[in-house]
Design a protein around this motif. Structure first.
Motif, PDB file in Angstrom:
ATOM      1  N   ILE A 149       1.022  -1.296  -0.039  1.00 14.72           N
ATOM      2  CA  ILE A 149       0.073   0.037   0.023  1.00 14.72           C
ATOM      3  C   ILE A 149       0.957   1.301   0.110  1.00 14.72           C
ATOM      4  N   VAL A 150       1.990   1.251   0.749  1.00 16.12           N
ATOM      5  CA  VAL A 150       2.622   2.626   0.860  1.00 16.12           C
ATOM      6  C   VAL A 150       3.273   2.624  -0.661  1.00 16.12           C
ATOM      7  N   VAL A 151       3.742   1.628  -1.314  1.00 14.75           N
ATOM      8  CA  VAL A 151       4.535   1.615  -2.447  1.00 14.75           C
ATOM      9  C   VAL A 151       3.359   2.201  -3.571  1.00 14.75           C
ATOM     10  N   VAL A 152       2.297   1.680  -3.503  1.00 16.72           N
ATOM     11  CA  VAL A 152       1.163   2.260  -4.381  1.00 16.72           C
ATOM     12  C   VAL A 152       0.760   3.599  -4.149  1.00 16.72           C
ATOM     13  N   LEU A 153       0.615   3.971  -2.918  1.00 18.97           N
ATOM     14  CA  LEU A 153       0.506   5.208  -2.597  1.00 18.97           C
ATOM     15  C   LEU A 153       1.166   6.353  -3.063  1.00 18.97           C
ATOM     16  N   VAL A 154       2.881   6.223  -2.903  1.00 13.79           N
ATOM     17  CA  VAL A 154       3.907   6.823  -3.424  1.00 13.79           C
ATOM     18  C   VAL A 154       3.756   7.117  -4.815  1.00 13.79           C
ATOM     19  N   VAL A 155       3.512   5.983  -5.478  1.00 20.97           N
ATOM     20  CA  VAL A 155       3.661   5.931  -7.164  1.00 20.97           C
ATOM     21  C   VAL A 155       2.410   6.891  -7.672  1.00 20.97           C
ATOM     22  N   LEU A 156       1.070   6.567  -7.086  1.00 22.80           N
ATOM     23  CA  LEU A 156      -0.060   7.298  -7.516  1.00 22.80           C
ATOM     24  C   LEU A 156       0.154   8.802  -7.298  1.00 22.80           C
ATOM     25  N   ALA A 157       0.792   9.173  -5.996  1.00 24.24           N
ATOM     26  CA  ALA A 157       1.118  10.642  -5.818  1.00 24.24           C
ATOM     27  C   ALA A 157       2.003  11.264  -6.931  1.00 24.24           C
ATOM     28  N   THR A 158       2.940  10.448  -7.019  1.00 24.77           N
ATOM     29  CA  THR A 158       3.874  11.154  -8.249  1.00 24.77           C
ATOM     30  C   THR A 158       3.262  11.332  -9.540  1.00 24.77           C
ATOM     31  N   ASN A 159       2.370  10.314  -9.934  1.00 26.81           N
ATOM     32  CA  ASN A 159       1.783  10.400 -11.164  1.00 26.81           C
ATOM     33  C   ASN A 159       0.819  11.666 -10.977  1.00 26.81           C
ATOM     34  N   ARG A 160       0.169  11.748 -10.277  1.00 23.76           N
ATOM     35  CA  ARG A 160      -0.699  13.026 -10.016  1.00 23.76           C
ATOM     36  C   ARG A 160      -0.018  14.187 -10.173  1.00 23.76           C
ATOM     37  N   LEU A 161       1.166  14.440  -9.385  1.00 22.35           N
ATOM     38  CA  LEU A 161       2.240  15.484  -9.476  1.00 22.35           C
ATOM     39  C   LEU A 161       2.549  15.672 -11.029  1.00 22.35           C
TER      40      LEU A 161
END
Length: 290
Positions: free
Chosen positions: A268-280
């Motif tokens: 979940i931590v990996v997914v959240l960080v990756v999704l956050a970078t995609n949104r940025l």
């Protein structure tokens, strides 16, 4: 029913002011952007100052093995009794820093290749673009594994390997931007005013070509985290007992049925960080500029 007198001015209903839906959408958009930024900042803080977020050691046994998440151990404990939350926090330094190194390698080398190909053209463009085509023809995972085998195992080698796989993407984007910018009127005017090739390249072409490249770097940051985690999962990243997000998921795969938290929570931590970078990255491309 009352009829208006002839010639009397007809009262027109006041037109509604600027719809609040537009400002509301912008507010929601800012909030939607703030959350990913907070996630990224938290991950960076974990990587830089892990001791501020946990007092547990990431490598020492602190409790009985395979304890479920609790108030004392937020992410539970692993098969050897180590605090999983501490390992995730300290593992950020391996995954985040490794991803930054990977993006830096791809950004610098790829942008330099694209800049040279687009600005010089001719034979230089042909040779560099054929190199890019070769890199794109090789699957990213196979290429990264080949580089890791050549350099040796470890987080640094994995980061360089992932960076090599992204060189071609940066080079293609940078070349396309340089080719479109170098034929604009202000570049022609700079040459007409006596500007040198390198002067115009540095002052006019490069600054006006970097915006999409920087947005791509944000997108590649998330992709680099995934690739480094993949290499760690396969055993080509940081060696045990060094905490690394992909390695943590690999260590818990044998306990999915009895200790789900060992794989689910780091995942979940990996997914959240990756999704956050995609949104940025979407924001940097201009989707939320308004």
């Amino acid at each position: 029913m009352t009829l208006a007198a002839p010639g009397a001015a007809t009262r027109v209903a006041p037109s509604p002011g600027p719809s609040s839906s537009g400002s509301g959408a912008r507010t929601l958009s800012r909030v939607g952007l703030a959350l990913p930024v907070l996630v990224i900042l938290l991950a960076l803080a974990w990587a830089l100052f892990p001791a501020l977020f946990t007092g547990q050691s990431p490598t020492d046994t602190v409790a009985p093995s395979l304890q479920a998440p609790s108030a004392e151990h937020w992410f539970g404990t692993d098969a050897t009794g180590r605090d999983l939350y501490a390992r995730v926090v300290y593992g950020a330094s391996q995954s985040i820093v490794g991803a930054l190194v990977a993006v830096l390698v791809g950004l610098v080398v790829g942008t330099a290749m694209g800049l040279a190909a687009g600005a010089i053209g001719g034979a230089v463009d042909e040779v560099l673009m054929r190199v890019v085509d070769v890199l794109l023809a090789i699957p990213a995972l196979l290429l990264s594994l080949s580089v890791v085998i050549l350099l040796g195992f470890g987080t640094t080698s994995a980061a360089i390997a992932v960076g090599v796989t992204s060189i071609a993407v940066f080079a293609r984007l940078a070349r396309s931007r340089v080719v479109s910018v170098r034929v604009t009127d202000f570049v022609e005017a700079a040459y007409g005013s006596g500007g040198t090739f390198f002067g115009v390249l540095w002052r006019h072409i490069l600054p006006n070509s970097l915006t999409p490249v920087i947005a791509l770097a944000a997108l590649q940051f998330g992709s680099a985290i995934l690739q480094i985690s993949t290499l760690g999962f396969l055993g080509y990243g940081a060696p045990p007992p060094t905490p690394e997000w992909g390695l943590l998921i690999a260590e818990g795969r044998n306990y999915v049925a009895t200790a789900w938290w060992l794989t689910v929570l780091p995942g979940i931590v990996v997914v959240l960080v990756v999704l956050a970078t995609n949104r940025l990255s979407q924001a940097l491309r201009g989707g939320d500029a308004s």
